[in-house]
Design a protein around this motif. Sequence first.
Motif, PDB file in Angstrom:
ATOM      1  N   LEU A  36       0.743  -1.328   0.016  1.00 17.03           N
ATOM      2  CA  LEU A  36      -0.074  -0.010   0.033  1.00 17.03           C
ATOM      3  C   LEU A  36       0.886   1.380  -0.182  1.00 17.03           C
ATOM      4  N   MET A  37       1.873   1.331   0.953  1.00 18.98           N
ATOM      5  CA  MET A  37       2.497   2.265   1.235  1.00 18.98           C
ATOM      6  C   MET A  37       3.656   2.622  -0.239  1.00 18.98           C
ATOM      7  N   GLN A  60      -9.596   5.740  -6.350  1.00 22.14           N
ATOM      8  CA  GLN A  60      -9.445   4.246  -6.250  1.00 22.14           C
ATOM      9  C   GLN A  60     -10.051   3.789  -7.801  1.00 22.14           C
ATOM     10  N   MET A  61      -9.504   3.128  -8.616  1.00 26.30           N
ATOM     11  CA  MET A  61      -9.883   3.039 -10.083  1.00 26.30           C
ATOM     12  C   MET A  61     -10.531   1.578 -10.212  1.00 26.30           C
ATOM     13  N   GLU A  79     -12.360  -6.628  -7.031  1.00 28.04           N
ATOM     14  CA  GLU A  79     -11.504  -6.808  -8.109  1.00 28.04           C
ATOM     15  C   GLU A  79      -9.936  -7.168  -7.715  1.00 28.04           C
ATOM     16  N   ALA A  80      -9.715  -6.351  -6.946  1.00 25.47           N
ATOM     17  CA  ALA A  80      -8.259  -6.394  -6.326  1.00 25.47           C
ATOM     18  C   ALA A  80      -7.863  -7.873  -5.608  1.00 25.47           C
ATOM     19  N   ARG A  81      -9.324  -8.187  -4.886  1.00 30.11           N
ATOM     20  CA  ARG A  81      -8.955  -9.457  -4.293  1.00 30.11           C
ATOM     21  C   ARG A  81      -8.945 -10.427  -5.259  1.00 30.11           C
ATOM     22  N   LYS A  82      -9.305 -10.395  -6.262  1.00 33.53           N
ATOM     23  CA  LYS A  82      -9.482 -11.809  -7.223  1.00 33.53           C
ATOM     24  C   LYS A  82      -7.920 -11.756  -7.698  1.00 33.53           C
ATOM     25  N   VAL A  99      -3.119  -4.691  -4.135  1.00 30.51           N
ATOM     26  CA  VAL A  99      -3.830  -3.509  -3.577  1.00 30.51           C
ATOM     27  C   VAL A  99      -4.622  -2.895  -4.637  1.00 30.51           C
ATOM     28  N   VAL A 100      -5.590  -2.102  -4.274  1.00 30.26           N
ATOM     29  CA  VAL A 100      -6.639  -1.826  -5.104  1.00 30.26           C
ATOM     30  C   VAL A 100      -5.898  -0.659  -6.026  1.00 30.26           C
TER      31      VAL A 100
END
Length: 880
Positions: free
Chosen positions: A13-14, A95-96, A101-104, A110-111
Amino acid sequence: MEPVQSPGDASPLMAQYLAVKHAHPEHLLFYRMGDFYELFFEDAVKAAAALGIALTKRGRHDGGDIPMCGVPVHAAEGYLAKLIRHGFKVAVCEQMEDPAEARKRGSKSVVRRDVVRIITPGTLTEDSLLDARSHNYLAALAQAGGLLGLAWVDISTGDFQVQTIAPSDVAAAFARLSASEILLPDALLQRPELAAALAEWRPRLSALPGARFDSDSAQRRLQSAFGVKALDGFGSFGRAEVAAAGVLVDYLQTTQLGRLPRLEPPRRLAAGALMEIDAATRRNLELTRSLAGDRQGSLLGVIDRTVTSAGARRLAAWLAAPLTDPPVIEARLDMVEAILRDGRLREDLRGSLNRTPDIERALSRLLLGRGGPRDLASLRDGLLSAGLLRRRLGEAGDLPAGLAEARQALGDHGPLTDELGRALAAELPIVTRDGSFIAAGYKAELDELRALRDESRRLVLELEARYRGETAIASLKIRHNNVLGYYVETTAAHIEKLTAGGGFIHRQTMANAARFTTVELGELERRIASAGDKALALEIELFAGLVGLVSAAAETIAAVGAALSLLDVLAGLAELAAEADYCRPRVDDSARFEVAGGRHPVVEAALVSQQAGSFVANDCDLGPRQRLWLVTGPNMAGKSTFLRQNALIAVLAQIGSYVPAKEAHIGVVDRLFSRVGAADDLARGRSTFMVEMVETAAILNQASPKALVILDEIGRGTATFDGLSIAWATLEHLHEVNGCRALFATHYHELVALGARLPALAPHAMRVKEWQGDVVFLHEVAPGAADRSYGIHVAKLAGLPAAAVTRAEEVLATLEQGEQAGALARLADDLPLFAAAPNSARSKGPSAVERALAALEPDQLTPREALEELYRLRRLARGE
């Protein structure tokens, strides 16, 4: 500040945050995380201090802490406005994709995020971030070929102009525009002749690399932006003008991430087309802001009768830039007169305009992708008003050319307004993501999806009732939240009934309740979500189609907006003339300046609102034979008001307004200068007297024969003879060198002697009347010179102690009797200030009150008689 880490040293994330921040080092980064925009590191420290919000910490893998703060997404605009006012620029990183969707892609994914917009003071479009009644200009100053070019644009309306400018006029141009943000090459910051002008506007300056101001690149950018092969069709622009205009387009493309707002083709402002008014004069005359910084109490605040935001912006722009072309001024006056003469037309125009939204800014937001359903409604309602106004103007008979052109520009937009009228619901949300803004019956497919969604909701209520009957739990409820979705909730006392069977699946236990789901409820939730998502997606698709229709008609809609604002200003000026008894001025290229019965518009309005009597009107004739008036008279007699009112009458006349007078004939003023009052400029190391001298120097160096100058008490901030000498020389310079029209107020009565050898100098004085030891100010200007300044009388009115007033009278009498140096020495030796009043009183014997007190016999008075004596003594003390 925390050291900037490389993405490899941080969590995923960072790492993403730091990569985005690296691309925008000069901006505060609003980093979207769910329902909040978060800020980290130094951005967080700065934002927390500016916004007054808590600065917290976020732990990181190496055990350190990262400063952070955040603001809710739904309230972000208010925080953004505050940051912009503090001078920050903000990059908004959204957030795009959906987190699902990111979890898939994996549990540690990360989103995806990206910057969608850079917000700066000069690139605002949202109503909540803008003053609806003021333009918000982004300006650029460039140099090329040895010349300076200035360009400015308001992206919320599309107004785009350029001009070539001399270094000495930069400060006045900046004051005229009052731009929120000014771009310039860093090299210009080093030019000595621009130092003073740039210093005053430093908080709004954005220095950019000189390469971005290349005129050849700028020309290509402009040609691309307007879809032309050459710029000749828009006008003949110099290289410096092209460079300035091109960098604005480049900056807009950068901040809007490649999405350029709708811009009018650049218009070139010809040299000498406007009355030049420097910053000091604008401030002294309080044209758009009072000395306290408020709109109220300014000339704009008094004359503004507009009923739309766009009209108010146009009026403010007119007032900031009076014209110098008599035919154009007369054309404006013709339009005002036509509306003034037809009271019914004026009433109808203002009534329709009062119901007209701000279509200029609504159009800009829609074309930039920031608009919402309410902006479409604003266009619909504005275009409908335009149709009504067009018909009403058609009924008015013969119209001046300008009004006829405005009527034509209002156009006929029936197909578009009909489409928007059918498409939009009666109650509209602010943003499209809230849905329910497309009217029922507009799209059959949407109606079907809504019916399915709403039917599913009815089924939820039926399922809840069935579960209550099956479980015998009257308090059982089916509820919904964003985490669990739909769920069955019951109190702790009934948990065993649901866990014993019946198909209830446990989801969550709380202190006093438990939550369950069922296969049936899950299936129903999917149906509801699917129908709702499809309905919202279709609404957004329909919205895009409507915006497409608007985009196709953007130029004609913009023309309607311009016509509406023009009609609002003209009708407002006509209303002002009728309401305040203003007259139509005659404006030409002569050297005349004749005002009969002139009044100060702001002071007169204040007297009317306070019911404090009527304003005393005065004539002023600055014709060639008496173009320089020397005005003497006491303080508080109205000298400064008289000076200012004539300057304001010139400004009003040259914007095309009626003026507060019985008659007015104004030869065009090309430059207006005012040196009335002054204050320290401590930040730049200038005393009051130094500020006065700087302003006076600017006048003597720049005033042309067509200028109008008003000067009040030049030389008062130094020694008497120094001040008199400076005032004397200034008066001679104005007469002999500048040759301009001027009003020169002074307490140096010795200057009246110059009338004998300066043929165009005309002494005038403020009339006063002495009555029983008091001075009555008549506020009238008459030929001649004042013999006294009555300063001690004004000091007495201000509340100086009686001893000081008496001593001042003695000193004045001594100074007036003979040779000044000897008199001053005798007075200094005497120094009886604190004895002055008692000695004076004793020399005259006991007062009437003292004699009455001495004659009293208190022991022989009854209480009633004593009270009566007290009242008698009070009357004696008052001189009754």
